[in-house]
Design an enzyme around this catalytic site. Structure first.
Site, short mmCIF file in Angstrom:
data_model
loop_
_atom_site.label_atom_id
_atom_site.label_comp_id
_atom_site.label_asym_id
_atom_site.label_seq_id
_atom_site.Cartn_x
_atom_site.Cartn_y
_atom_site.Cartn_z
N MET A 14 0.84 -1.20 0.00
CA MET A 14 0.00 0.00 0.00
C MET A 14 0.88 1.25 0.00
SD MET A 14 -2.97 -1.34 2.63
CE MET A 14 -4.09 0.00 2.22
N SER A 15 0.89 1.92 -1.14
CA SER A 15 1.74 3.11 -1.28
C SER A 15 1.11 4.36 -0.68
CB SER A 15 2.02 3.36 -2.77
OG SER A 15 0.83 3.76 -3.42
N GLY A 16 -0.17 4.29 -0.36
CA GLY A 16 -0.88 5.47 0.08
C GLY A 16 -1.66 6.12 -1.04
N GLY A 17 -1.47 5.62 -2.28
CA GLY A 17 -2.19 6.16 -3.41
C GLY A 17 -3.49 5.43 -3.66
N ASP A 19 -4.48 3.72 -6.32
CA ASP A 19 -4.41 2.43 -7.00
C ASP A 19 -4.22 1.27 -6.02
OD1 ASP A 19 -4.70 3.66 -9.50
OD2 ASP A 19 -2.55 3.99 -9.69
N SER A 20 -3.23 1.38 -5.16
CA SER A 20 -2.97 0.28 -4.22
C SER A 20 -4.11 0.16 -3.20
CB SER A 20 -1.63 0.46 -3.52
OG SER A 20 -1.57 1.68 -2.81
N MET A 39 6.30 0.38 2.56
CA MET A 39 7.75 0.43 2.72
C MET A 39 8.19 1.87 2.92
SD MET A 39 8.89 -2.26 -0.25
CE MET A 39 10.60 -2.38 0.29
N CYS A 108 14.26 0.37 -8.15
CA CYS A 108 13.56 0.18 -6.88
C CYS A 108 12.68 -1.06 -6.94
CB CYS A 108 12.73 1.41 -6.55
SG CYS A 108 11.99 1.37 -4.90
N GLY A 132 -0.72 -2.28 -6.80
CA GLY A 132 -1.67 -1.53 -7.62
C GLY A 132 -1.17 -1.22 -9.01
N CYS A 206 10.63 9.89 -6.70
CA CYS A 206 10.11 10.17 -5.36
C CYS A 206 11.03 11.04 -4.53
CB CYS A 206 9.79 8.86 -4.63
SG CYS A 206 11.20 7.79 -4.30
#
Length: 369
Positions: A14-17, A19-20, A39, A108, A132, A206
């Site tokens: 879960m990236s916080g966006g 999509d995920s 992460m 990455c 995502g 990023c």
């Protein structure tokens, strides 16, 4: 004794966006036992970003945590700040200083995200890793291989940055968004009133959110990149540059030189600190060499194969012939010369919507004759 994993379990990256977050929802909707994780790859203050909002920032962690709470799934943060610094940020700087253009998002994925996520899933006894990304995975009985394919929504396809995935990873990986358009993802998030439903997609590197990668490098390393000559194809010095790392192949703007025709950066010699310029036609080459090849759709080929290939994320793939140079290296010859093939970028090979494989460009040029 090997742990017996529940095939109905999944680790959600879960990236916080948006999509995920929607990917997590779709997995819970299918009845999977899920664990969410983010992460932490850096802290803004550690790399001089102040309060910038970037991918993998503290705000993203907060958003991912909120969504996990809403979905009633457990959630953990994994800290890989030191490893990200060593394996991604410092490689990024080394590649620019050597005259190439790095691809930190591919690196990455290759060296950090998937390796570490699969290790954590193994530790937790979870069968799948879920992200995502917009791409698809299928199993081909004839080939006896898992295949990575382009997303149904080609405008959002991310297969280019996923070419490094292995057969073992593809067997335990799910991309729930691969078959749906991005606009549908937004609608799902809005319908669930996710806190990040209207959040913009991250576009930049990023750890360089303002796009000033040289400023970042100087701040990070404490080095100042020196001025040097800008030289044309005849050896004439046309002006001075302000550090060769500022310039990339194909660049026209910001050269600060006067000429009777448009000139573009055609190459650099980092040892002599020289930037070379020339006409647009000098940017075209039909041949590249790539190493660190990862083959997905087949074993490393013994003979030349016909493929379509793209050398940048937004590049439209073009017909080419790939000549194997051992297991991990290829020589690729395009049917038509391509503009601004750049050392350090990824070349990805396709067969229609199937990713054949990919690697890192180490050299580009023209065929003799």
């Amino acid at each position: 004794m090997e742990m017996i994993k529940d095939k109905n379990s999944a680790l959600i990256a879960m990236s916080g966006g948006v999509d995920s977050s929607v990917a997590a929802y779709l997995m819970t909707k299918q009845g999977y036992r899920c664990l969410g994780t983010t992460m932490r790859l850096y802290r803004n203050s550690d790399i001089g970003l102040g309060n910038y909002h970037t991918c993998c920032s503290q705000r993203d962690i907060d958003d991912a945590s909120d969504v996990a709470f809403q979905l009633d799934i457990p959630y953990e943060v994994l800290d890989f700040t030191m490893e990200f610094k060593e394996r991604i940020i410092e490689k990024f700087i080394r590649t620019y200083e050597a005259g190439g253009v790095p691809n930190p998002c591919v690196d990455c994925n290759r060296y950090m995200k998937f390796d570490r996520l699969f290790a954590f899933a193994e530790q937790k006894g979870l069968y799948y890793v879920v992200t995502g990304h917009y791409a698809r995975i299928t199993y081909d009985e004839g080939r006896q291989r898992y295949l990575l394919k382009k997303a149904a929504d080609l405008s959002k396809d991310q297969s280019y940055v996923l070419y490094m995935l292995t057969q073992e990873q593809l067997a335990h990986l799910q991309f729930p968004l691969g078959d749906i358009p991005k606009e549908e993802t937004r609608k799902i998030a809005e319908g669930l009133a996710f806190c990040n439903a209207a959040k913009h997609d991250s576009q930049d590197i990023c750890f360089v959110p303002d796009g000033d990668y040289v400023g970042f490098m100087e701040q990070y390393t404490g080095r100042k990149y020196e001025d040097g000559p800008i030289v044309d194809e005849a050896g004439n010095v046309l002006g001075r540059h302000h550090g060769a790392v500022h310039y990339t192949t194909g660049q026209r703007k910001g050269l600060g030189i006067a000429a009777d025709r448009p000139l573009y950066v055609t190459g650099k010699d980092m040892e002599s600190n020289t930037v070379f310029v020339g006409p647009n036609e000098a940017l075209y080459s039909d041949t590249l060499y790539a190493d660190e090849m990862n083959w997905i759709a087949m074993e490393p080929p013994a003979e030349a194969i016909r493929v379509k290939a793209k050398t940048r994320y937004r590049h439209k793939e073009q017909w080419a012939t790939a000549y194997p140079q051992g297991k991990d290296k290829i020589k690729l010859i395009f049917d038509e010369p391509q503009r601004a093939i750049t050392v350090g970028q990824s070349v990805v090979l396709y067969d229609d919507d199937i990713v054949v494989g990919g690697g890192t460009i180490i050299e580009a040029g023209r065929q003799e004759g």
